[in-house]
Design a protein around this motif. Sequence first.
Motif, PDB file in Angstrom:
ATOM      1  N   ILE A 530       4.501   3.776  13.156  1.00 60.84           N
ATOM      2  CA  ILE A 530       4.317   2.595  12.273  1.00 60.84           C
ATOM      3  C   ILE A 530       4.124   2.782  11.008  1.00 60.84           C
ATOM      4  O   ILE A 530       3.222   3.498  10.501  1.00 60.84           O
ATOM      5  N   SER A 531       4.755   2.263  10.246  1.00 57.95           N
ATOM      6  CA  SER A 531       4.709   2.034   8.664  1.00 57.95           C
ATOM      7  C   SER A 531       3.589   1.188   8.396  1.00 57.95           C
ATOM      8  O   SER A 531       3.663  -0.073   8.733  1.00 57.95           O
ATOM      9  N   LEU A 532       2.835   1.434   7.379  1.00 55.03           N
ATOM     10  CA  LEU A 532       1.531   0.508   6.800  1.00 55.03           C
ATOM     11  C   LEU A 532       1.995   0.135   5.421  1.00 55.03           C
ATOM     12  O   LEU A 532       1.901   1.252   4.895  1.00 55.03           O
ATOM     13  N   ILE A 533       1.734  -1.082   4.992  1.00 56.51           N
ATOM     14  CA  ILE A 533       1.991  -1.037   3.552  1.00 56.51           C
ATOM     15  C   ILE A 533       0.659  -2.311   3.126  1.00 56.51           C
ATOM     16  O   ILE A 533       0.568  -3.258   4.114  1.00 56.51           O
ATOM     17  N   THR A 534       0.176  -1.798   2.040  1.00 56.89           N
ATOM     18  CA  THR A 534      -1.135  -2.572   1.472  1.00 56.89           C
ATOM     19  C   THR A 534      -0.591  -3.692   0.752  1.00 56.89           C
ATOM     20  O   THR A 534       0.407  -3.354  -0.289  1.00 56.89           O
ATOM     21  N   MET A 535      -1.333  -4.964   0.790  1.00 59.44           N
ATOM     22  CA  MET A 535      -0.825  -5.762   0.045  1.00 59.44           C
ATOM     23  C   MET A 535      -2.060  -6.962  -0.246  1.00 59.44           C
ATOM     24  O   MET A 535      -2.755  -6.905   0.706  1.00 59.44           O
ATOM     25  N   ARG A 536      -2.141  -7.748  -1.169  1.00 63.88           N
ATOM     26  CA  ARG A 536      -2.995  -8.761  -1.141  1.00 63.88           C
ATOM     27  C   ARG A 536      -2.142 -10.141  -1.550  1.00 63.88           C
ATOM     28  O   ARG A 536      -1.035 -10.062  -2.128  1.00 63.88           O
ATOM     29  N   HIS A 538      -1.193 -13.215  -3.725  1.00 68.37           N
ATOM     30  CA  HIS A 538      -1.247 -13.784  -4.984  1.00 68.37           C
ATOM     31  C   HIS A 538      -1.510 -15.239  -5.157  1.00 68.37           C
ATOM     32  O   HIS A 538      -2.069 -15.645  -5.987  1.00 68.37           O
ATOM     33  N   SER A 539      -0.610 -16.037  -4.325  1.00 65.80           N
ATOM     34  CA  SER A 539      -0.678 -17.486  -4.255  1.00 65.80           C
ATOM     35  C   SER A 539      -0.205 -18.057  -3.088  1.00 65.80           C
ATOM     36  O   SER A 539       0.521 -17.441  -2.224  1.00 65.80           O
ATOM     37  N   ILE A 540      -0.824 -19.205  -2.774  1.00 67.00           N
ATOM     38  CA  ILE A 540      -0.533 -19.926  -1.280  1.00 67.00           C
ATOM     39  C   ILE A 540       0.027 -21.097  -1.874  1.00 67.00           C
ATOM     40  O   ILE A 540      -0.646 -21.921  -2.649  1.00 67.00           O
ATOM     41  N   LYS A 541       1.416 -21.531  -1.357  1.00 65.90           N
ATOM     42  CA  LYS A 541       1.916 -23.028  -1.542  1.00 65.90           C
ATOM     43  C   LYS A 541       1.821 -23.264  -3.407  1.00 65.90           C
ATOM     44  O   LYS A 541       1.431 -24.374  -3.768  1.00 65.90           O
ATOM     45  N   GLY A 542       2.017 -22.103  -3.979  1.00 65.23           N
ATOM     46  CA  GLY A 542       2.391 -22.541  -5.289  1.00 65.23           C
ATOM     47  C   GLY A 542       1.026 -22.437  -6.276  1.00 65.23           C
ATOM     48  O   GLY A 542       0.849 -22.302  -7.279  1.00 65.23           O
ATOM     49  N   LYS A 543      -0.386 -22.174  -5.566  1.00 65.44           N
ATOM     50  CA  LYS A 543      -1.608 -22.111  -6.158  1.00 65.44           C
ATOM     51  C   LYS A 543      -2.134 -20.637  -6.079  1.00 65.44           C
ATOM     52  O   LYS A 543      -2.075 -20.056  -5.088  1.00 65.44           O
ATOM     53  N   LEU A 544      -2.534 -20.299  -7.556  1.00 63.35           N
ATOM     54  CA  LEU A 544      -2.565 -18.980  -7.575  1.00 63.35           C
ATOM     55  C   LEU A 544      -4.131 -18.750  -6.913  1.00 63.35           C
ATOM     56  O   LEU A 544      -4.846 -19.590  -6.559  1.00 63.35           O
ATOM     57  N   ALA A 545      -4.327 -17.240  -6.096  1.00 62.24           N
ATOM     58  CA  ALA A 545      -5.498 -16.966  -5.363  1.00 62.24           C
ATOM     59  C   ALA A 545      -6.767 -17.311  -6.322  1.00 62.24           C
ATOM     60  O   ALA A 545      -7.734 -17.860  -5.803  1.00 62.24           O
ATOM     61  N   ASN A 546      -6.728 -17.142  -7.635  1.00 62.05           N
ATOM     62  CA  ASN A 546      -8.055 -17.151  -8.632  1.00 62.05           C
ATOM     63  C   ASN A 546      -8.336 -18.695  -8.492  1.00 62.05           C
ATOM     64  O   ASN A 546      -9.588 -19.019  -8.563  1.00 62.05           O
ATOM     65  N   ASP A 612       5.550 -23.016   4.772  1.00 61.69           N
ATOM     66  CA  ASP A 612       4.962 -22.908   3.611  1.00 61.69           C
ATOM     67  C   ASP A 612       5.006 -21.674   2.748  1.00 61.69           C
ATOM     68  O   ASP A 612       5.339 -20.701   3.624  1.00 61.69           O
ATOM     69  N   ASN A 613       5.051 -21.572   1.502  1.00 63.83           N
ATOM     70  CA  ASN A 613       5.241 -20.308   0.828  1.00 63.83           C
ATOM     71  C   ASN A 613       4.141 -19.712   0.524  1.00 63.83           C
ATOM     72  O   ASN A 613       3.036 -20.283   0.383  1.00 63.83           O
ATOM     73  N   ILE A 614       4.113 -18.170   0.623  1.00 66.04           N
ATOM     74  CA  ILE A 614       2.917 -17.332   0.391  1.00 66.04           C
ATOM     75  C   ILE A 614       3.762 -16.090  -0.351  1.00 66.04           C
ATOM     76  O   ILE A 614       4.664 -15.614  -0.377  1.00 66.04           O
ATOM     77  N   VAL A 615       3.070 -15.804  -1.872  1.00 66.36           N
ATOM     78  CA  VAL A 615       3.465 -14.861  -2.820  1.00 66.36           C
ATOM     79  C   VAL A 615       2.436 -13.635  -2.395  1.00 66.36           C
ATOM     80  O   VAL A 615       1.317 -13.785  -2.652  1.00 66.36           O
ATOM     81  N   PHE A 616       2.881 -12.477  -2.043  1.00 62.11           N
ATOM     82  CA  PHE A 616       2.178 -11.416  -1.885  1.00 62.11           C
ATOM     83  C   PHE A 616       2.273 -10.462  -3.095  1.00 62.11           C
ATOM     84  O   PHE A 616       3.277 -10.233  -3.429  1.00 62.11           O
ATOM     85  N   ASN A 617       1.175  -9.666  -3.403  1.00 64.33           N
ATOM     86  CA  ASN A 617       1.100  -8.723  -4.505  1.00 64.33           C
ATOM     87  C   ASN A 617       1.360  -7.269  -3.665  1.00 64.33           C
ATOM     88  O   ASN A 617       0.098  -7.065  -3.281  1.00 64.33           O
ATOM     89  N   VAL A 618       2.442  -6.727  -3.680  1.00 63.89           N
ATOM     90  CA  VAL A 618       2.576  -5.296  -2.901  1.00 63.89           C
ATOM     91  C   VAL A 618       2.496  -4.333  -4.116  1.00 63.89           C
ATOM     92  O   VAL A 618       3.427  -3.952  -4.781  1.00 63.89           O
ATOM     93  N   GLN A 619       1.291  -3.739  -4.173  1.00 60.38           N
ATOM     94  CA  GLN A 619       0.740  -2.627  -5.154  1.00 60.38           C
ATOM     95  C   GLN A 619       1.726  -3.200  -6.512  1.00 60.38           C
ATOM     96  O   GLN A 619       2.391  -2.267  -7.265  1.00 60.38           O
ATOM     97  N   GLY A 620       1.239  -4.293  -7.219  1.00 62.48           N
ATOM     98  CA  GLY A 620       1.895  -4.598  -8.604  1.00 62.48           C
ATOM     99  C   GLY A 620       3.279  -5.357  -8.340  1.00 62.48           C
ATOM    100  O   GLY A 620       3.676  -6.013  -9.450  1.00 62.48           O
ATOM    101  N   VAL A 621       3.922  -5.469  -7.464  1.00 67.00           N
ATOM    102  CA  VAL A 621       5.449  -6.214  -7.404  1.00 67.00           C
ATOM    103  C   VAL A 621       5.098  -7.602  -6.550  1.00 67.00           C
ATOM    104  O   VAL A 621       4.592  -7.517  -5.413  1.00 67.00           O
TER     105      VAL A 621
END
Length: 831
Positions: A530-536, A538-546, A612-621
């Motif tokens: 299995i390949s593992l990719i780490t990510m966080r 970035h936003s959920i339904k257009g709202k930034l995580a912060n 629903d839309n989710i934006v992931f931060n994949v090591q800066g992308v």
Amino acid sequence: MAWRDGKASSSRLLLFMASIILGIAAVVSIQLFSENLKENIKIQSKAMMGADFVIDSRQDPTPKVKAIVDSLVPSASEVNFSSMALFPKNGESKLIKVRAIEGRFPFYGTLETEPVTAAATYQELGGALVDATLMLQYNLNKGDSIKIGKLSLPIIGTLNSIPGSTAISASVAPTVLIPYRFVNKTELLQFGSRKEYQFFFTAPSTMNLEQLSKKLNPILKSENADIDTHINESKRLGRRSENVGKFLNLAAFIALLLGSIGIASSVHIYIKEKLRHVAVLKCLGASRKQSFSIFLIQIAFIGLLGGILGTLLGIGLQQAFPLLLQEFLPFDVEIFITPQPIIMGILLGVLMSVLFALLPLLGTWYVSPLEVLRVSQQNDGKPRKARIVTLAAIIIFIYLFSYWLLNDWLFAFAFVIGVAITFSILAGSAVLFMRAVKKYFPENWGFTARQSLLNLYRPNNQTMVLILAIGLGTFLISTLYFTKDILLAKTALEKNENNPNIILLDVQPSQRDEVANAIVDNGFKVLDNISLITMRIHSIKGKLANDLRKDSILKVDKWVLNHEFRTTFRDSLIASEELVKGEWVPEIKAGEPIVVSLSEDLAERAKVDVGDNIVFNVQGVLMETTVGSLRKVDWAKMQMNFTVVFPKGVLENAPQFHVLATHVPDNESAALLQRNLVKAFPTISVIDLRQMYTVVESILDKISWVINFMAFFSILTGIIVLIGSVRTSKYQRIKESVLLRTMGAKSNQILKITALEYLYLGLLGSFIGILLSFIGSQILATVLFKEPFVPSAIPFLVFLPGITALVLLIGLSNIRSVLSSPPLEVLRKEG
């Protein structure tokens, strides 16, 4: 008068007292231990953490985190991670937890080593401190070497304990301490490695740690870091100990309730025999209040004496709890005695004795002087209102005491309802059984068999209380065994060659093919690659995580916003997953919208649904995705499960590392494979699920032992109640048995009648208890554990015949004096 009458009935009153002693002992011992635990946590909170406060991060600290750490001036720091260790002396390998420390940690508590000087010299000498159990297990000595990754170090000494560690955590991955300056030489902290940085601080007495935590926590959380003070650690451990204490207190309270029922039953029989004496007293001019008070004083005194003896026994028993729970606690518990549980134990003895004896005691209030002349001892003068008020007082007391134990009105209500349902079913079963015997009485049976059945619904029979005592005790212990089997089934490793039991972590892309080939060369199949990719996020339904972290209305779980997800990609579901909503997308072609699948628990915590839309931060992308489906994941399955799964065609070129898995049939093969892999690839970690299973089973066995220890109180109390109830019923049976002998019944006939009666009671009580337990455990398995229920045979093969035999033995012991003495002698003695 109470004293004189009590001396004449001392042997029977002592049986009442025995019913309450064990319940009081259980409550007092647990309360004392809980108080000890709270005080020890307060005293040792700094020693448990080793510092005043700690800042930690599960990734390389960001510039902002570094600035905060530097401004506070850390007194020590560490990076810790899991890795395989190789012992060149014997070629063995083991998963360990490496703690690379810089500075003189700990500042509170003790770093216990052998020799003692090793704690102070291991950093200067450039050696390792190795967990004591690990040293024994692999026959290591001071001066031997340990290889961690590509670094070899001499073993300077044995590590006996370090603040914050427990025996359970050490058994999963034993701790090895090394100097911080050698971390880079291990070459283990590569991309994707699981690690934690910790910075330890000592605080001046003027620093307000709670205010510091409140100020820094939001800033550190936004940088995926955290601050933890010894005050927070103390509160957290306090909450954990409270939960354990609540469970143990409930077990003790059940024992106390069982003892109280024994008192109510015994007093019921005792008072019925005294009604003639009360009637005589009233003929001589005694008032209602005086006759009632005579027996109330007796019961209160017995309750007081039972409370004192139970409290003394509880003080002795509290010494056992640190021994039972030491492997679950990160510190040694110092035992001392506090006054509150002692006062409570004595008061409980009096209160519960009097409260549960009130119903039968009401009979003395309403007895008529004419009772002297009546042949029947039935007294129907007791008004319904008095009975209802007394029952209401009992229920209110049980509820209030439960609320005090649980500190939650809803849980307390559920407990009272649960107790009421259990008692109602047991009592209802007893009533139905007696009615069935009466309605379908076997007229064609022999004399002894008929007489034994008639005894079950004769006046002053003990059928109800005996079935309650036997049934409840059997119910408790049977439920323990059934639920233990369910828990073990959830952790069991299936002996199937398609189920992996060796997992290889932290495999870099350049090593992937070589590691897979090494597994095959050793004669095993690669089951998962299995390949593992780490990510966080970035936003959920257009709202930034912060922004979401500050938004209290949406209530998105902070864990979702702070967590570093390890995700994978594949084109199909696996055995531990079930699609519950949406449509599974196996593969995506270039240019198509990216659709992901989430576990339903992650969707609940992130407050998202299909579409629903989710934006992931994949090591800066930044990668924009849409939730295409929700999966129900069985996290208890021993395989690689993921909260987020991408389809094929998206992440193949992203920075990644790999996990491989295989199945090894025996321990020798597993050890050989691990040695070969660690020698060839020192930077990978190997998890042997057999060892994990052994640890889990060991934990469950220890928990089971503690529960068994508490269930022992309930069972032993049930036996005491049983003895008391059966022995009390002796006084009703003696005259009956003597009359049977006078009419020509032989000793063996009386023996058979008694034996059959108690055989019915033992079988019925234990069978209903096991049946209720079986139904309850089935509900637990289906609703709570979501596992197939495979019941243990122990309750059926051991408890059913064992408890029945015990009831039979006690019952037959009652009849000895009747069988061994002439009828006239027995009647004179009774007169």
